[in-house]
Write a protein that holds these residues in place. Structure first.
Motif, mmCIF file in Angstrom:
data_model
loop_
_atom_site.group_PDB
_atom_site.id
_atom_site.type_symbol
_atom_site.label_atom_id
_atom_site.label_comp_id
_atom_site.label_asym_id
_atom_site.label_seq_id
_atom_site.Cartn_x
_atom_site.Cartn_y
_atom_site.Cartn_z
ATOM 1 N N VAL A 118 1.017 -1.020 -0.132
ATOM 2 C CA VAL A 118 0.012 -0.111 -0.004
ATOM 3 C C VAL A 118 0.735 1.048 -0.019
ATOM 4 C CG1 VAL A 118 -1.807 1.223 1.112
ATOM 5 C CG2 VAL A 118 -1.893 -1.208 1.323
ATOM 6 N N PHE A 119 0.683 2.365 -0.972
ATOM 7 C CA PHE A 119 1.498 3.522 -1.136
ATOM 8 C C PHE A 119 0.636 4.525 -1.157
ATOM 9 C CE2 PHE A 119 3.410 -0.381 -2.968
ATOM 10 C CZ PHE A 119 4.676 -0.425 -2.537
ATOM 11 N N PHE A 120 0.926 5.726 -0.348
ATOM 12 C CA PHE A 120 0.126 6.735 -0.145
ATOM 13 C C PHE A 120 1.013 7.876 -1.011
ATOM 14 C CE2 PHE A 120 -1.114 4.657 3.570
ATOM 15 C CZ PHE A 120 -2.546 4.979 3.642
ATOM 16 N N VAL A 121 0.056 8.682 -1.890
ATOM 17 C CA VAL A 121 0.623 9.722 -2.611
ATOM 18 C C VAL A 121 -0.293 10.868 -1.951
ATOM 19 C CG1 VAL A 121 0.744 11.204 -4.586
ATOM 20 C CG2 VAL A 121 1.024 8.607 -4.773
ATOM 21 N N ASN A 122 0.525 11.508 -0.626
ATOM 22 C CA ASN A 122 -0.026 12.552 0.071
ATOM 23 C C ASN A 122 -0.246 13.867 -0.438
ATOM 24 O OD1 ASN A 122 -0.332 10.293 2.050
ATOM 25 N ND2 ASN A 122 1.460 10.579 2.983
ATOM 26 N N ARG A 123 -0.793 14.122 -1.513
ATOM 27 C CA ARG A 123 -0.734 15.510 -2.109
ATOM 28 C C ARG A 123 -2.048 15.536 -3.027
ATOM 29 N NH1 ARG A 123 2.119 16.467 -6.818
ATOM 30 N NH2 ARG A 123 3.228 14.589 -7.550
ATOM 31 N N TYR A 124 -2.475 16.978 -3.341
ATOM 32 C CA TYR A 124 -3.338 16.928 -4.341
ATOM 33 C C TYR A 124 -2.333 17.023 -5.808
ATOM 34 C CZ TYR A 124 -6.722 19.703 -7.080
ATOM 35 O OH TYR A 124 -7.679 19.742 -8.114
ATOM 36 N N LEU A 125 -3.074 16.057 -6.672
ATOM 37 C CA LEU A 125 -2.597 16.184 -7.975
ATOM 38 C C LEU A 125 -3.500 16.977 -8.958
ATOM 39 C CD1 LEU A 125 -2.043 12.330 -8.160
ATOM 40 C CD2 LEU A 125 -0.448 13.990 -7.526
ATOM 41 N N ASP A 126 -2.715 17.664 -9.900
ATOM 42 C CA ASP A 126 -3.525 18.561 -10.852
ATOM 43 C C ASP A 126 -3.931 17.700 -11.881
ATOM 44 O OD1 ASP A 126 -1.474 17.985 -12.900
ATOM 45 O OD2 ASP A 126 -0.602 19.710 -12.504
ATOM 46 N N TRP A 127 -4.738 17.973 -12.975
ATOM 47 C CA TRP A 127 -5.482 17.162 -13.749
ATOM 48 C C TRP A 127 -4.728 16.487 -14.482
ATOM 49 C CZ3 TRP A 127 -10.304 15.752 -14.407
ATOM 50 C CH2 TRP A 127 -10.425 15.168 -15.761
ATOM 51 N N ALA A 128 -3.472 16.657 -15.221
ATOM 52 C CA ALA A 128 -2.518 15.854 -15.757
ATOM 53 C C ALA A 128 -2.079 14.821 -14.897
ATOM 54 C CB ALA A 128 -1.420 16.795 -16.618
ATOM 55 N N GLN A 129 -1.675 15.101 -13.615
ATOM 56 C CA GLN A 129 -1.033 14.284 -13.113
ATOM 57 C C GLN A 129 -2.032 13.308 -12.428
ATOM 58 O OE1 GLN A 129 0.126 17.010 -10.046
ATOM 59 N NE2 GLN A 129 2.279 16.887 -10.506
ATOM 60 N N LEU A 130 -3.148 13.485 -12.122
ATOM 61 C CA LEU A 130 -4.166 12.549 -11.644
ATOM 62 C C LEU A 130 -4.392 11.626 -13.016
ATOM 63 C CD1 LEU A 130 -6.031 11.752 -9.751
ATOM 64 C CD2 LEU A 130 -7.774 13.530 -10.421
ATOM 65 N N VAL A 131 -4.640 12.038 -14.138
ATOM 66 C CA VAL A 131 -4.833 11.011 -15.382
ATOM 67 C C VAL A 131 -3.677 10.282 -15.557
ATOM 68 C CG1 VAL A 131 -5.000 11.141 -17.838
ATOM 69 C CG2 VAL A 131 -6.659 12.822 -16.582
ATOM 70 N N SER A 132 -2.367 10.691 -15.419
ATOM 71 C CA SER A 132 -1.125 9.999 -15.551
ATOM 72 C C SER A 132 -1.046 8.905 -14.293
ATOM 73 C CB SER A 132 -0.155 10.732 -15.374
ATOM 74 O OG SER A 132 1.061 10.073 -15.660
ATOM 75 N N ALA A 133 -1.411 9.173 -13.052
ATOM 76 C CA ALA A 133 -1.475 8.331 -12.263
ATOM 77 C C ALA A 133 -2.549 7.114 -12.241
ATOM 78 C CB ALA A 133 -1.954 8.772 -10.678
ATOM 79 N N ILE A 134 -3.841 7.658 -12.726
ATOM 80 C CA ILE A 134 -4.799 6.494 -12.968
ATOM 81 C C ILE A 134 -4.344 5.533 -14.233
ATOM 82 C CG2 ILE A 134 -7.066 6.063 -13.961
ATOM 83 C CD1 ILE A 134 -8.126 8.546 -12.245
ATOM 84 N N GLN A 135 -3.733 6.211 -15.216
ATOM 85 C CA GLN A 135 -3.186 5.516 -16.515
ATOM 86 C C GLN A 135 -2.089 4.505 -16.171
ATOM 87 O OE1 GLN A 135 -2.709 8.730 -19.215
ATOM 88 N NE2 GLN A 135 -4.284 8.232 -20.058
ATOM 89 N N ALA A 136 -1.290 4.932 -14.908
ATOM 90 C CA ALA A 136 -0.251 3.983 -14.604
ATOM 91 C C ALA A 136 -0.885 2.784 -13.673
ATOM 92 C CB ALA A 136 0.664 4.832 -13.662
#
Length: 179
Positions: A118-136
């Motif tokens: 389990v890994f936490f990304v403890n920050r707000y992601l902008d739109w491009a970062q959020l899409v990239s995270a989901i796509q990963a």
């Protein structure tokens, strides 16, 4: 005038609150045009690549039900160990119990022996970062604790990224997710 995302909510406003039908405007929750990218093509913020990556995104608050997902991941680990579960989002700024909730989640990770999963990304992601995270990742998980949750941008975005979603039974999911 009232602008809402779902016909279910429109029906509730009419039936329970006497809002005139002419004052209600339903604009269904849309999805962005996101090009499909195979899972794992994007790097994910210091999260190791595993056979399967699950992801939950959005501002953290108790209504997200993430503690239930962590408990389920404990069961997954007993049968399959090559996975990662990514919890991606900052503490909800308008929820006084968000910090306490994150601490509860960290304790649950430890309790279930999931420190390597389990890994936490403890920050707000902008739109491009959020899409990239989901796509990963391979699979989105939404575990909302309230069946009355009438919309979910996270659900819409995860589906727009071409990822299957495991979800609890809530209004918006019922309206758009098959079985």
């Amino acid at each position: 005038k009232v602008i809402i995302f779902s016909e279910v909510t429109a029906n509730l406003l009419r039936a329970n609150y006497g809002v005139a039908a002419g004052k209600i405007h339903v604009i269904p929750h849309g999805v962005p045009d996101v090009p499909f990218l195979q899972p794992g093509k994007n790097n994910l913020l210091n999260v190791p690549r595993r056979s399967v990556r699950f992801i939950t995104t959005g501002l953290l608050r108790p209504a997200k039900g993430i503690e239930h997902v962590i408990a389920a991941m404990g069961d997954v680990k007993k049968r399959f160990s090559d996975f990662a579960y990514v919890i991606c989002g900052a503490d909800h700024p308008r929820n006084a119990s968000a910090v306490e909730y994150r601490n509860k989640l960290l304790a649950a990770v430890s309790h279930h022996g999931l420190e390597d999963h389990v890994f936490f990304v403890n920050r707000y992601l902008d739109w491009a970062q959020l899409v990239s995270a989901i796509q990963a990742c391979d699979v989105g998980i939404l575990a909302y604790t309230s069946p009355e949750q009438s919309s979910s941008g996270v659900l819409a975005l995860t589906l727009a990224c071409g990822r299957p979603v495991i979800t609890t039974d809530f209004q918006h999911a019922r309206a758009i997710v098959d079985g």
